[in-house]
Design an enzyme around this catalytic site. Sequence first.
Site, mmCIF file in Angstrom:
data_model
loop_
_atom_site.group_PDB
_atom_site.id
_atom_site.type_symbol
_atom_site.label_atom_id
_atom_site.label_comp_id
_atom_site.label_asym_id
_atom_site.label_seq_id
_atom_site.Cartn_x
_atom_site.Cartn_y
_atom_site.Cartn_z
ATOM 1 N N ASN A 1 -9.922 4.483 8.318
ATOM 2 C CA ASN A 1 -8.996 4.358 9.438
ATOM 3 C C ASN A 1 -9.450 5.230 10.610
ATOM 4 O O ASN A 1 -10.024 4.750 11.574
ATOM 5 C CB ASN A 1 -7.578 4.724 8.984
ATOM 6 C CG ASN A 1 -6.520 4.384 10.006
ATOM 7 O OD1 ASN A 1 -6.815 4.039 11.151
ATOM 8 N ND2 ASN A 1 -5.260 4.494 9.612
ATOM 9 N N THR A 2 -9.235 6.537 10.490
ATOM 10 C CA THR A 2 -9.437 7.435 11.630
ATOM 11 C C THR A 2 -10.858 7.394 12.180
ATOM 12 O O THR A 2 -11.060 7.387 13.398
ATOM 13 C CB THR A 2 -9.060 8.870 11.240
ATOM 14 O OG1 THR A 2 -7.678 8.898 10.845
ATOM 15 C CG2 THR A 2 -9.258 9.824 12.414
ATOM 16 N N GLY B 1 -10.693 10.757 4.641
ATOM 17 C CA GLY B 1 -11.824 11.615 4.957
ATOM 18 C C GLY B 1 -13.175 10.945 4.934
ATOM 19 O O GLY B 1 -14.205 11.626 4.969
ATOM 20 N N LYS C 1 0.886 -1.168 0.000
ATOM 21 C CA LYS C 1 0.000 0.000 0.000
ATOM 22 C C LYS C 1 0.925 1.220 0.000
ATOM 23 O O LYS C 1 1.408 1.642 1.044
ATOM 24 C CB LYS C 1 -0.880 -0.087 1.245
ATOM 25 C CG LYS C 1 -1.830 1.031 1.503
ATOM 26 C CD LYS C 1 -2.629 0.708 2.766
ATOM 27 C CE LYS C 1 -3.181 1.942 3.445
ATOM 28 N NZ LYS C 1 -2.158 2.777 4.075
#
Length: 250
Positions: free
Chosen positions: A219-220, A198, A112
């Site tokens: 992810n976040t 995002g 990645k």
Amino acid sequence: MHDANRPADAPAGQPWLVTGGVSFTSRLIVGIEQYSDPRLVADVLAAGGCDVFITTYDPGGNRASLLLSDLDEAMDLTRYGWIGTTSFAYSAKEAVDTAKKLRDAFGIEVIKLDVRTPGNLPDGEPTVAAAETLVDAGFSVLPFIRPDVELANRLVGLGAVALRVLASPVASAQGVLDPAAVRAVIETVDVPVVVEGGLGTPGHVSDALALGADAVLVNTAIAIAPDCPATAAAMRRAVDAARLTEPAGT
């Protein structure tokens, strides 16, 4: 148009990408760089229905690292296809060095590929340079780019097996800021496209898949949620719902 890395139509339960000994079946990929609890990582990946495990090496030594030995006690790592990430790289050299260390340590062939600007956005030209070097070295490369058709075509021409396209700044939770640009990349290239960056809500995930993305990476939004596994499960349900409501023939 499809190539050998992109199984035609890829129905539910079938891989949408097979490369470097790794089969990608889940349409939800989850990053684990932000976690410090191995058990939580195990729960998040299970709740998200994920089938790949992402590991990395931080060239700057600035990350709070999860020990693989601890992860191995918390989960069955052999159930996952292992891929590497260069998400802490800020130059082509750092990205290449990271990939080679991951291959030397773990036999990882699928990368990645991230090369970031100081502002944490994909850096186009260093990404191209790193991709060319890594493809020549036998890696399967999934570069992270902004939604730029010309850059996408250059990377596919170099041998990228899939592309990862920025929806909006990482961790911004703004969703897909330029749907037309993201769709243009998806419709232009003949390799799978993952949308990431995002995606802060299940609605954002659905929006990305509605544009034609083969998968999403989150992810976040999961890592900072009060209940990480529940949020991973919600993202998974959004993926499943988007796939079920696709028009016939897509």
